[in-house]
Write a protein that holds these residues in place. Structure first.
Motif, PDB file in Angstrom:
ATOM      1  N   ARG A 160       0.810  -1.228   0.000  1.00  0.00           N
ATOM      2  CA  ARG A 160       0.000   0.000   0.000  1.00  0.00           C
ATOM      3  C   ARG A 160       0.840   1.272   0.000  1.00  0.00           C
ATOM      4  O   ARG A 160       0.313   2.359  -0.204  1.00  0.00           O
ATOM      5  CB  ARG A 160      -0.909   0.027   1.223  1.00  0.00           C
ATOM      6  CG  ARG A 160      -1.910  -1.104   1.279  1.00  0.00           C
ATOM      7  CD  ARG A 160      -3.175  -0.822   0.493  1.00  0.00           C
ATOM      8  NE  ARG A 160      -4.106  -1.945   0.633  1.00  0.00           N
ATOM      9  CZ  ARG A 160      -4.271  -2.894  -0.289  1.00  0.00           C
ATOM     10  NH1 ARG A 160      -3.597  -2.852  -1.425  1.00  0.00           N
ATOM     11  NH2 ARG A 160      -5.116  -3.881  -0.073  1.00  0.00           N
ATOM     12  N   GLY A 161       2.137   1.145   0.300  1.00  0.00           N
ATOM     13  CA  GLY A 161       2.948   2.355   0.327  1.00  0.00           C
ATOM     14  C   GLY A 161       4.392   2.041   0.645  1.00  0.00           C
ATOM     15  O   GLY A 161       4.771   0.883   0.792  1.00  0.00           O
ATOM     16  N   TYR A 162       5.169   3.105   0.740  1.00  0.00           N
ATOM     17  CA  TYR A 162       6.584   2.992   1.103  1.00  0.00           C
ATOM     18  C   TYR A 162       6.742   3.246   2.597  1.00  0.00           C
ATOM     19  O   TYR A 162       5.896   3.876   3.223  1.00  0.00           O
ATOM     20  CB  TYR A 162       7.415   3.988   0.296  1.00  0.00           C
ATOM     21  CG  TYR A 162       7.381   3.719  -1.189  1.00  0.00           C
ATOM     22  CD1 TYR A 162       8.248   2.806  -1.769  1.00  0.00           C
ATOM     23  CD2 TYR A 162       6.449   4.357  -2.007  1.00  0.00           C
ATOM     24  CE1 TYR A 162       8.200   2.539  -3.131  1.00  0.00           C
ATOM     25  CE2 TYR A 162       6.392   4.103  -3.368  1.00  0.00           C
ATOM     26  CZ  TYR A 162       7.268   3.190  -3.922  1.00  0.00           C
ATOM     27  OH  TYR A 162       7.205   2.919  -5.264  1.00  0.00           O
ATOM     28  N   TYR A 163       7.858   2.767   3.131  1.00  0.00           N
ATOM     29  CA  TYR A 163       8.081   2.890   4.571  1.00  0.00           C
ATOM     30  C   TYR A 163       8.760   4.215   4.911  1.00  0.00           C
ATOM     31  O   TYR A 163       9.777   4.265   5.620  1.00  0.00           O
ATOM     32  CB  TYR A 163       8.893   1.707   5.086  1.00  0.00           C
ATOM     33  CG  TYR A 163       8.132   0.395   5.107  1.00  0.00           C
ATOM     34  CD1 TYR A 163       6.733   0.356   5.013  1.00  0.00           C
ATOM     35  CD2 TYR A 163       8.806  -0.812   5.244  1.00  0.00           C
ATOM     36  CE1 TYR A 163       6.045  -0.848   5.035  1.00  0.00           C
ATOM     37  CE2 TYR A 163       8.127  -2.019   5.279  1.00  0.00           C
ATOM     38  CZ  TYR A 163       6.745  -2.029   5.176  1.00  0.00           C
ATOM     39  OH  TYR A 163       6.070  -3.223   5.205  1.00  0.00           O
ATOM     40  N   ALA A 189      -1.403  -8.537  -2.836  1.00  0.00           N
ATOM     41  CA  ALA A 189      -1.917  -7.189  -3.047  1.00  0.00           C
ATOM     42  C   ALA A 189      -0.921  -6.410  -3.885  1.00  0.00           C
ATOM     43  O   ALA A 189       0.276  -6.713  -3.888  1.00  0.00           O
ATOM     44  CB  ALA A 189      -2.131  -6.469  -1.713  1.00  0.00           C
ATOM     45  N   SER A 190      -1.457  -5.423  -4.605  1.00  0.00           N
ATOM     46  CA  SER A 190      -0.609  -4.528  -5.388  1.00  0.00           C
ATOM     47  C   SER A 190      -1.035  -3.094  -5.141  1.00  0.00           C
ATOM     48  O   SER A 190      -2.197  -2.815  -4.860  1.00  0.00           O
ATOM     49  CB  SER A 190      -0.703  -4.842  -6.884  1.00  0.00           C
ATOM     50  OG  SER A 190      -0.117  -6.090  -7.148  1.00  0.00           O
ATOM     51  N   GLY A 191      -0.096  -2.198  -5.271  1.00  0.00           N
ATOM     52  CA  GLY A 191      -0.333  -0.768  -5.124  1.00  0.00           C
ATOM     53  C   GLY A 191       0.930  -0.086  -5.575  1.00  0.00           C
ATOM     54  O   GLY A 191       1.485  -0.457  -6.621  1.00  0.00           O
ATOM     55  N   GLY A 196       3.338  -9.874  -4.744  1.00  0.00           N
ATOM     56  CA  GLY A 196       3.837 -10.737  -5.806  1.00  0.00           C
ATOM     57  C   GLY A 196       3.716 -12.221  -5.542  1.00  0.00           C
ATOM     58  O   GLY A 196       4.219 -13.033  -6.319  1.00  0.00           O
ATOM     59  N   THR A 197       3.079 -12.600  -4.445  1.00  0.00           N
ATOM     60  CA  THR A 197       2.861 -14.024  -4.162  1.00  0.00           C
ATOM     61  C   THR A 197       1.445 -14.201  -3.627  1.00  0.00           C
ATOM     62  O   THR A 197       0.873 -13.284  -3.044  1.00  0.00           O
ATOM     63  CB  THR A 197       3.858 -14.557  -3.115  1.00  0.00           C
ATOM     64  OG1 THR A 197       3.864 -13.697  -1.970  1.00  0.00           O
ATOM     65  CG2 THR A 197       5.261 -14.637  -3.683  1.00  0.00           C
ATOM     66  N   PRO A 198       0.873 -15.400  -3.792  1.00  0.00           N
ATOM     67  CA  PRO A 198      -0.504 -15.623  -3.338  1.00  0.00           C
ATOM     68  C   PRO A 198      -0.637 -15.519  -1.819  1.00  0.00           C
ATOM     69  O   PRO A 198       0.357 -15.429  -1.095  1.00  0.00           O
ATOM     70  CB  PRO A 198      -0.816 -17.045  -3.813  1.00  0.00           C
ATOM     71  CG  PRO A 198       0.218 -17.370  -4.831  1.00  0.00           C
ATOM     72  CD  PRO A 198       1.426 -16.568  -4.485  1.00  0.00           C
ATOM     73  N   THR A 199      -1.864 -15.560  -1.357  1.00  0.00           N
ATOM     74  CA  THR A 199      -2.161 -15.504   0.076  1.00  0.00           C
ATOM     75  C   THR A 199      -1.322 -16.529   0.833  1.00  0.00           C
ATOM     76  O   THR A 199      -1.253 -17.699   0.451  1.00  0.00           O
ATOM     77  CB  THR A 199      -3.650 -15.788   0.312  1.00  0.00           C
ATOM     78  OG1 THR A 199      -4.404 -14.757  -0.321  1.00  0.00           O
ATOM     79  CG2 THR A 199      -3.981 -15.811   1.799  1.00  0.00           C
ATOM     80  N   ALA A 200      -0.687 -16.093   1.910  1.00  0.00           N
ATOM     81  CA  ALA A 200       0.146 -16.984   2.713  1.00  0.00           C
ATOM     82  C   ALA A 200      -0.741 -17.901   3.549  1.00  0.00           C
ATOM     83  O   ALA A 200      -1.650 -17.435   4.234  1.00  0.00           O
ATOM     84  CB  ALA A 200       1.062 -16.173   3.619  1.00  0.00           C
ATOM     85  N   THR A 201      -0.478 -19.198   3.458  1.00  0.00           N
ATOM     86  CA  THR A 201      -1.205 -20.163   4.283  1.00  0.00           C
ATOM     87  C   THR A 201      -0.264 -21.179   4.934  1.00  0.00           C
ATOM     88  O   THR A 201      -0.668 -21.864   5.867  1.00  0.00           O
ATOM     89  CB  THR A 201      -2.244 -20.952   3.459  1.00  0.00           C
ATOM     90  OG1 THR A 201      -1.559 -21.653   2.413  1.00  0.00           O
ATOM     91  CG2 THR A 201      -3.290 -20.030   2.839  1.00  0.00           C
TER      92      THR A 201
END
Ligand code: FE
Ligand code: CA
Length: 501
Positions: A160-163, A189-191, A196-201
């Motif tokens: 969502r943003g930069y740190y 997610a992208s913004g 760049g990878t699917p939902t972590a499970t």
């Protein structure tokens, strides 16, 4: 002086959480393993400052985004702690083991150190040397320190943003940073940036997600600058989970398996001393003691809370959540808090936790509330207020995250400002996670219409700093532009609390 520690307790940690951690005595080190590439890609960190020591952390990961890239072997890691940044005056050093079962993370506990002192630390492995971190010990329990300066951060969605918040946080004059949850976000997610990878499970997924976040140089700088006190919220596992249940009807067995893997990855990437391995339960609640100036309880409002019975988002409070059986902290943590928060006198009593606690009205059956917040757990909040109103809990302050909005609130029972003030709640802005687009102004207007509200900003990202002295608690809401890679920070609001009694 070499300090080789086999002790494994952390001040204030619940005893049930403590099992031996992989450190080694001379002669038991594994053979060195050649590492052709720099393994210190994720920086260093320290945490849980006590009067005599702290936890030092790193993880060996020459290929951080793809499982780490380490051979499947234990690797010896040496650490040094010095009184100067050039390591001329090394006062503690020891060997630790980076265990493949814990993603080659290192958790070393330095002990026997002088109180109220700054140090610099670094690790070496296979001829490589880590970046240098700075850390400190807490004052002695009976000391009367002139101040405690700390940052409060939360909700650092990478995509969502930069740190920029961390970039500025690292430059502040602070003793430590308290992190109150949503260190990672599990979904893709992208913004401005992308996961760049699917939902972590799975454990492997969560490890790669932490590695992506920890690869950020500004986050590394904020960890290297100060010790952190870290707790978690929901996104370290999955959005809006509660206790042993997620919000999508997964079986308890399957969810607890996912939760255990997420918790393990959290442990592997945080400067905390806890049992490793796929534990079904991590007791992470603990107490920071800053002499007689402040006590700060670091709470876990996720793992032990009553699962939702009337929905998890905005909704109406139902009968099933209105009874005395609901809990936010679980019985053991509630009892621990009651017996430890005011176990010794302190001017200020802080509670660092996850979700908004301030009521805006009595939580009655049928009232519309955010069911994920304390509004959805009214009996648990009433018990918390009983504790905060105890005469020994002087000057209570609640520190909160979660909502991606900076807020300062006066807490009164039933949201009625005619009732005595129970505490002040300081809700830290998100580092980078955004508020629901288009709803910011309406949310701010709604809060500003309440007499409890002292400050609100849903539009901007940033962090909170607190300068605590025997007379005052000065909270500064710092805001940044998180949509560009680099920006300065400005103070959006300053809230001053006067110590009473
Ligand atoms: Fe969040
Ligand atoms: Ca959250």
């Amino acid at each position: 002086m070499a300090i080789v520690t086999r002790r494994n307790f952390v001040l204030g940690l619940a005893a049930a959480a403590v099992v031996p951690v992989p450190q080694c005595s001379p002669g038991s080190l594994p053979d060195p393993v050649p590492l052709p590439d720099d393994p210190f890609t994720l920086g260093v960190a320290s945490g849980d400052p006590a009067p005599d020591g702290m936890v030092l952390w790193t993880r060996l990961a020459p290929d951080p985004l793809n499982g780490g890239g380490m051979p499947n072997a234990a690797v010896p890691v040496h650490w040094e702690l010095a009184l100067d940044p050039d390591f001329v005056d090394v006062i503690a050093e020891a060997d630790a083991i980076a265990d493949p079962a814990l993603a080659h993370s290192v958790h070393a506990r330095a002990i026997g150190l002088p109180a109220d002192t700054w140090f610099w630390y670094r690790f070496t492995a296979a001829g490589w040397t880590s970046p240098v971190g700075r850390t400190r010990t807490a004052p002695r329990p009976n000391a009367r320190p002139a101040s405690l300066r700390f940052g409060v951060t939360t909700c650092q969605h990478y995509a969502r943003g930069y740190y920029t918040a961390h970039q500025n946080l690292a430059l502040e004059d602070l003793d430590l940073v308290t992190f109150v949850g949503d260190y990672i976000y599990e979904a893709n997610a992208s913004g401005p940036r992308t996961h760049g990878t699917p939902t972590a499970t799975t454990l492997a997924d969560y490890r790669n997600r932490y590695a992506l976040y920890k690869s950020d140089p500004n986050l590394q700088a904020a960890h290297a600058a100060f010790p952190w006190m870290v707790t978690w919220d929901d996104h370290e596992v999955v959005n809006n989970y509660a206790g042993d249940a997620d919000s999508s009807g997964t079986s308890t067995t399957a969810f607890l398996e996912r939760r255990a893997q997420a918790y393990q990855a959290w442990y592997e990437h945080q400067p905390v001393m806890l049992p490793g391995g796929a534990s079904p339960r991590f007791d992470i609640y603990r107490m920071l003691v800053w002499g007689k100036l402040a006590r700060m309880a670091i709470l876990d409002g996720r793992q032990f809370r009553t699962p939702y019975r009337c929905g998890s988002g905005g909704g109406a409070l139902c009968e099933a959540m209105a009874g005395n059986d609901v809990t936010m902290l679980g019985t053991a943590q509630e009892q621990w808090l009651a017996s430890n928060l005011a176990a010794a006198p302190a001017t200020w009593h802080a509670i660092a936790q996850q979700t908004v606690m301030t009521p805006f009205a009595p939580s009655t059956v049928g009232s519309g509330v955010n069911l994920d917040q304390w509004d959805g757990y009214p009996a648990a909040r009433s018990r918390m207020f009983d504790l905060l109103e105890h005469p020994a809990v002087t000057n209570p302050v609640v520190l909160t995250g979660d909502i991606h909005c900076a807020i300062a609130l006066d807490m009164h029972r039933d949201g009625n400002v005619a009732n005595p003030k129970v505490a002040t709640e300081l809700v830290a802005p998100a580092v980078s996670s955004t508020f629901a687009a288009g709803l910011e102004a309406g949310f701010e207007a709604g809060l500003n219409a309440r007499p409890q509200t002292r400050h609100v900003n849903a539009h901007q990202r940033g962090y909170l700093t607190c300068e605590v002295t025997p007379d005052q608690w000065v909270a500064r809401y710092r805001v940044v532009d998180s949509l560009v890679p680099s920006s300065g920070a400005t103070t959006d609001a300053t809230i001053v609390l006067d110590a009473e009694g």
